[in-house]
Design a protein around this motif. Structure first.
Motif, PDB file in Angstrom:
ATOM      1  N   LYS A   4       0.823  -1.205   0.000  1.00 63.16           N
ATOM      2  CA  LYS A   4       0.000   0.000   0.000  1.00 63.16           C
ATOM      3  C   LYS A   4       0.859   1.259   0.000  1.00 63.16           C
ATOM      4  CE  LYS A   4      -3.770   2.261   2.499  1.00 63.16           C
ATOM      5  NZ  LYS A   4      -4.687   2.181   3.671  1.00 63.16           N
ATOM      6  N   LYS A   5       1.926   1.253   0.795  1.00 62.04           N
ATOM      7  CA  LYS A   5       2.779   2.437   0.898  1.00 62.04           C
ATOM      8  C   LYS A   5       3.679   2.598  -0.319  1.00 62.04           C
ATOM      9  CE  LYS A   5       2.795   2.241   5.931  1.00 62.04           C
ATOM     10  NZ  LYS A   5       3.587   1.927   7.143  1.00 62.04           N
ATOM     11  N   ASN A   6       4.008   1.506  -0.962  1.00 63.48           N
ATOM     12  CA  ASN A   6       4.917   1.561  -2.114  1.00 63.48           C
ATOM     13  C   ASN A   6       4.192   1.393  -3.453  1.00 63.48           C
ATOM     14  OD1 ASN A   6       7.266   1.738  -0.457  1.00 63.48           O
ATOM     15  ND2 ASN A   6       7.107  -0.451  -0.056  1.00 63.48           N
ATOM     16  N   LEU A   7       2.861   1.550  -3.437  1.00 61.23           N
ATOM     17  CA  LEU A   7       2.084   1.289  -4.649  1.00 61.23           C
ATOM     18  C   LEU A   7       2.501   2.197  -5.803  1.00 61.23           C
ATOM     19  CD1 LEU A   7      -0.164  -0.349  -5.937  1.00 61.23           C
ATOM     20  CD2 LEU A   7      -1.800   1.389  -5.142  1.00 61.23           C
ATOM     21  N   SER A   8       2.754   3.474  -5.511  1.00 63.92           N
ATOM     22  CA  SER A   8       3.127   4.395  -6.596  1.00 63.92           C
ATOM     23  C   SER A   8       4.462   3.987  -7.217  1.00 63.92           C
ATOM     24  CB  SER A   8       3.213   5.829  -6.058  1.00 63.92           C
ATOM     25  OG  SER A   8       4.199   5.917  -5.045  1.00 63.92           O
ATOM     26  N   PHE A   9       5.356   3.454  -6.397  1.00 59.90           N
ATOM     27  CA  PHE A   9       6.663   3.064  -6.914  1.00 59.90           C
ATOM     28  C   PHE A   9       6.586   1.768  -7.720  1.00 59.90           C
ATOM     29  CE2 PHE A   9      11.115   1.636  -6.516  1.00 59.90           C
ATOM     30  CZ  PHE A   9      11.734   2.789  -6.974  1.00 59.90           C
ATOM     31  N   TYR A  10       5.671   0.885  -7.309  1.00 66.65           N
ATOM     32  CA  TYR A  10       5.519  -0.403  -8.000  1.00 66.65           C
ATOM     33  C   TYR A  10       4.599  -0.301  -9.228  1.00 66.65           C
ATOM     34  CZ  TYR A  10       7.770  -3.264  -4.384  1.00 66.65           C
ATOM     35  OH  TYR A  10       8.675  -3.834  -3.541  1.00 66.65           O
ATOM     36  N   SER A  11       3.937   0.829  -9.418  1.00 68.70           N
ATOM     37  CA  SER A  11       2.895   0.922 -10.441  1.00 68.70           C
ATOM     38  C   SER A  11       3.435   0.650 -11.844  1.00 68.70           C
ATOM     39  CB  SER A  11       2.220   2.294 -10.388  1.00 68.70           C
ATOM     40  OG  SER A  11       3.190   3.328 -10.572  1.00 68.70           O
ATOM     41  N   LEU A  12       4.593   1.220 -12.197  1.00 68.67           N
ATOM     42  CA  LEU A  12       5.139   1.008 -13.531  1.00 68.67           C
ATOM     43  C   LEU A  12       5.521  -0.464 -13.725  1.00 68.67           C
ATOM     44  CD1 LEU A  12       6.011   2.231 -16.223  1.00 68.67           C
ATOM     45  CD2 LEU A  12       8.270   2.577 -15.244  1.00 68.67           C
ATOM     46  N   TYR A  13       6.122  -1.054 -12.700  1.00 73.57           N
ATOM     47  CA  TYR A  13       6.486  -2.470 -12.774  1.00 73.57           C
ATOM     48  C   TYR A  13       5.237  -3.328 -12.935  1.00 73.57           C
ATOM     49  CZ  TYR A  13       8.203  -7.036 -11.186  1.00 73.57           C
ATOM     50  OH  TYR A  13       8.506  -8.361 -11.092  1.00 73.57           O
ATOM     51  N   LEU A  14       4.208  -3.024 -12.158  1.00 70.24           N
ATOM     52  CA  LEU A  14       2.950  -3.757 -12.252  1.00 70.24           C
ATOM     53  C   LEU A  14       2.347  -3.613 -13.645  1.00 70.24           C
ATOM     54  CD1 LEU A  14       0.561  -5.313 -10.962  1.00 70.24           C
ATOM     55  CD2 LEU A  14      -0.350  -3.098 -10.232  1.00 70.24           C
ATOM     56  N   GLY A  15       2.336  -2.386 -14.165  1.00 70.07           N
ATOM     57  CA  GLY A  15       1.770  -2.153 -15.492  1.00 70.07           C
ATOM     58  C   GLY A  15       2.519  -2.873 -16.594  1.00 70.07           C
ATOM     59  N   SER A  16       3.850  -2.841 -16.533  1.00 74.42           N
ATOM     60  CA  SER A  16       4.640  -3.484 -17.581  1.00 74.42           C
ATOM     61  C   SER A  16       4.485  -5.006 -17.529  1.00 74.42           C
ATOM     62  CB  SER A  16       6.118  -3.088 -17.445  1.00 74.42           C
ATOM     63  OG  SER A  16       6.629  -3.437 -16.171  1.00 74.42           O
ATOM     64  N   VAL A  17       4.458  -5.592 -16.321  1.00 73.11           N
ATOM     65  CA  VAL A  17       4.269  -7.041 -16.201  1.00 73.11           C
ATOM     66  C   VAL A  17       2.872  -7.435 -16.679  1.00 73.11           C
ATOM     67  CG1 VAL A  17       4.131  -8.972 -14.585  1.00 73.11           C
ATOM     68  CG2 VAL A  17       5.960  -7.280 -14.352  1.00 73.11           C
ATOM     69  N   ALA A  18       1.862  -6.624 -16.332  1.00 68.45           N
ATOM     70  CA  ALA A  18       0.501  -6.904 -16.789  1.00 68.45           C
ATOM     71  C   ALA A  18       0.420  -6.846 -18.313  1.00 68.45           C
ATOM     72  CB  ALA A  18      -0.483  -5.906 -16.169  1.00 68.45           C
ATOM     73  N   PHE A  19       1.110  -5.879 -18.909  1.00 70.46           N
ATOM     74  CA  PHE A  19       1.115  -5.769 -20.377  1.00 70.46           C
ATOM     75  C   PHE A  19       1.766  -7.005 -21.002  1.00 70.46           C
ATOM     76  CE2 PHE A  19       3.243  -4.638 -24.332  1.00 70.46           C
ATOM     77  CZ  PHE A  19       2.194  -4.097 -25.057  1.00 70.46           C
TER      78      PHE A  19
END
Length: 681
Positions: free
Chosen positions: A12-27
């Motif tokens: 929850k606290k690091n969501l903004s930092f993980y967002s790009l990684y999450l988006g690229s893996v989802a893609f």
């Protein structure tokens, strides 16, 4: 506090930092799921591609994608680990052993991968349905809608298995990372200083010379028969060129670029400025310390661009060439007046008669006794020249919408219609024709052209001769055949007429249809193009993400330097300019070298393809499209990296950099108080 509670707070606290990684893996998982769904639907594959070409391609491409995605996820995971050293050290001080720390990291990866998996399957299913519908409409294919399922159980199973494999790889990576670091390493890791740079001139020169030599060898293939690729051999020259490019890339990035930038320090008038005095040394340090990442990104970008460019060329160029290989909308040999009239009647029933024009051309078949005859002569089923009259040729060009005029032929002069744009120029050559009766006739080639009026299925090695000479040769009793060509507005794309004509010429391989040939080609290659585009995009997005993480890591390591600059009086705009320079140099190196590598590779690739239309734009346009996509992707990453770097320096603190607050559970605190002498093992 339970481990799940800790994991939940961390994410929850690091969501903004993980967002790009999450988006690229989802893609990546979306493309993965889409590709599996597409290839596992036997009905769709059989209708879009009569053979197993698509399935074979997926079997080759997907393992490469899997290997690269695992590398990308492992690299990104290592980056996050390094940025969380302080947090990990706090866990150690609170009494967590290494097994619990590894378990926390593993649970975090599970949550991220499951979320990316869900997004990937949902979006991948939507993209799959949408693209299938587009392809069906584009190619006018009749297909049972029930055969297109959004939720493909086989594809889901394979995608889930791949995510499970990725989690195992990440678990092993975290285990190795934690096991080899002590508590002191975790506390002091961000305080380590960069090693001094030692640049060697000979490495820089070898890198530059190797790169230039590789490019020169790549271009040498365009010399045709005089090329080293022909005299030495394609296999050894391609391997040598590949080695030179790879070695040149490694040494140029590792040694030549830092050496060249270091020399700028000697230019006092340009170096001693408020920004350059800071950016140049940091450029040298950044390129050297991140050379491995830059080299891998450059080579992967070049591979992705080469794959994308080759895929677009092999798709776009043949479609463009259909305009020449099939100059008429419909064409067939005249084998009976009744069949010809029936075919013309079908066309007139579906198209306004005022928009239909037909042309009958009589082709004379004549042998030649000359040596060193052109390729087109022997490419026919029966070796020989095809002769058409200048008047027939000119009137057919007009029907095709071409105003070209070459009606100044006299005597025994002729126009030679070339099959492709090769390096051989037949102008001025003399070929001897042997008619059945009379003396041999010497034909002088005055012009060569790519403007053919008969499809190559019905005429190859065609000579356009003056009407007088044509009639003279025809009178000798040479074999001849008649070709019917049908033209009309919108007729080249009329699938209804094509469908009605097909039964009349079912067993006639000489029946030519522009719309039929285009549809057949699109059905056979559209799916392969989609796979190559998606695979290339995955490579480019993943390398962009790697460079993003590299830049953010560099920004974190230099954050104190930026604050010192602020205290020294540097305005915010000046510091932003320095940050922008540092981001730019990291992205521009893979961009320029990757683009150059792909351009020279595609130049070699294009040489292996016959140039049927002589239009260089048909080759350059796909390259421009590929580099344009590359530019857009890297441009977006530049803006994202720029924003994130500003945020690290001045904005809201990124949680991952400052470590999550330690668990405030009384149990853990008291436990730590009782076991404060416990070592981190």
């Amino acid at each position: 506090m339970s481990l799940f509670r800790i994991v939940q707070k961390n994410l929850k606290k690091n969501l903004s930092f993980y967002s790009l990684y999450l988006g690229s893996v989802a893609f990546v998982l979306m493309i993965f799921y889409f590709s599996i769904s597409f290839g596992s639907n036997d009905l769709i594959v059989s209708r879009l591609m009569g053979d197993n070409k698509l399935q074979a391609m997926i079997k080759v491409v997907l393992p490469l994608l899997m290997a690269f995605v695992l590398f990308y996820m492992s690299y990104s995971n290592t980056f996050f680990m390094k940025r969380r050293m302080k947090e990990l050290s706090i866990y150690a001080l609170l009494g967590f052993n290494k097994r619990k720390v590894i378990l926390i990291l593993f649970l975090e990866n599970i949550f991220i991968c499951l979320l990316a998996l869900g997004i990937g399957i949902i979006v991948g299913g939507i993209v799959y349905i949408a693209l299938i519908q587009i392809v069906i409409q584009w190619l006018s294919i009749s297909l049972d809608e029930s055969s297109i399922v959004w939720f493909n159980s086989d594809a889901v199973l394979i995608t889930v298995s791949f995510v499970a494999l990725a989690l195992i790889v990440l678990l092993f990576s975290n285990y190795r990372f934690i096991r080899k670091h002590t508590l002191l390493d975790l506390v002091k890791v961000e305080g380590t200083r960069e090693k001094p740079i030692q640049l060697k001139l000979w490495k820089a020169m070898v890198g530059f010379v190797s790169l230039v030599a590789g490019y020169i060898l790549a271009l040498d293939i365009k010399r045709g028969a005089d090329s080293l690729w022909v005299t030495v051999g394609f296999a050894p020259l391609s391997m040598l060129t590949f080695i030179l490019i790879v070695v040149g890339t490694i040494l140029s990035i590792h040694s030549f670029l830092p050496y060249a930038l270091n020399k700028i320090k000697a230019a006092k008038h340009s170096f001693y400025r408020d920004t350059m005095i800071i950016t140049i040394p940091q450029f040298v340090q950044r390129i050297t310390s991140n050379s491995r990442t830059l080299i891998v990104s450059t080579l992967i970008s070049a591979t992705a661009l080469g794959l994308l460019g080759a895929g677009v060329i092999t798709f776009y160029y043949p479609v463009k060439a259909i305009e020449r290989t099939n100059p008429a909308a419909f064409e067939f040999p005249i084998q009976g007046e009744g069949l010809t009239q029936k075919a013309l009647g079908i066309v007139k029933q579906n198209v306004d008669a005022d928009h239909i024009q037909s042309k009958q051309t009589t082709i004379l078949e004549v042998q030649s006794s000359s040596k060193n005859l052109p390729f087109e002569y022997s490419a026919k089923e029966k070796a020989g020249f095809d002769l058409i009259s200048a008047s027939d040729y000119q009137s057919s060009l007009v029907l095709q919408g071409d105003a070209q005029s070459m009606n100044d032929l006299t005597g025994n002069q002729a126009i030679f219609i070339k099959y492709n744009q090769n390096n051989v120029d037949e102008r001025g050559k003399v070929y001897t024709l042997i008619p059945p009766q009379g003396k041999p006739i010497d034909i002088d080639i005055k012009y060569t052209t790519l403007e053919n009026t008969i499809s190559f299925a019905n005429s190859v090695g065609t000579l356009v001769v003056p009407d007088t000479l044509y009639q003279q040769i025809q009178a000798t009793g040479v074999p001849s055949r008649q070709i019917m060509s049908i033209y009309g507005e919108g007729l080249r794309s009329n699938s209804v007429v094509h469908a009605q004509l097909i039964p009349l010429f079912a067993d006639n391989v000489y029946f030519q249809s522009a719309i039929g040939k285009r549809t057949t080609f699109l059905q056979a290659n559209s799916s392969s193009l989609l796979i190559s585009i998606f695979a290339s995009t995955i490579f480019l997005i993943s390398t962009g993400s790697i460079l993003y993480f590299t830049n953010i890591s560099n920004t974190y390591s230099k954050i104190n330097d930026f604050r010192i600059l602020e205290k020294l009086g540097y305005r915010k705009s000046k510091i932003k300019k320095i940050v922008n320079y540092q981001i730019f140099i990291t992205l521009i190196i893979p961009y320029i070298l990757g683009s150059l590598h792909s351009i020279f590779a595609l130049e070699c690739f294009k040489t292996l393809m016959p140039n049927l239309i002589g239009d260089s734009s048909a080759f350059w346009l796909p390259e421009i499209v590929a580099i344009g996509i590359f530019t857009v992707i890297y441009g977006v990453y530049y803006l994202i990296t720029q924003y994130s770097s500003y945020k690290v320096i001045w904005g809201r603190k990124v949680k991952v950099a400052n470590a999550s607050p330690p668990p405030n559970s009384k149990g853990y605190v008291s436990s730590f108080g009782k076991r404060r002498a416990r070592s981190y093992k």
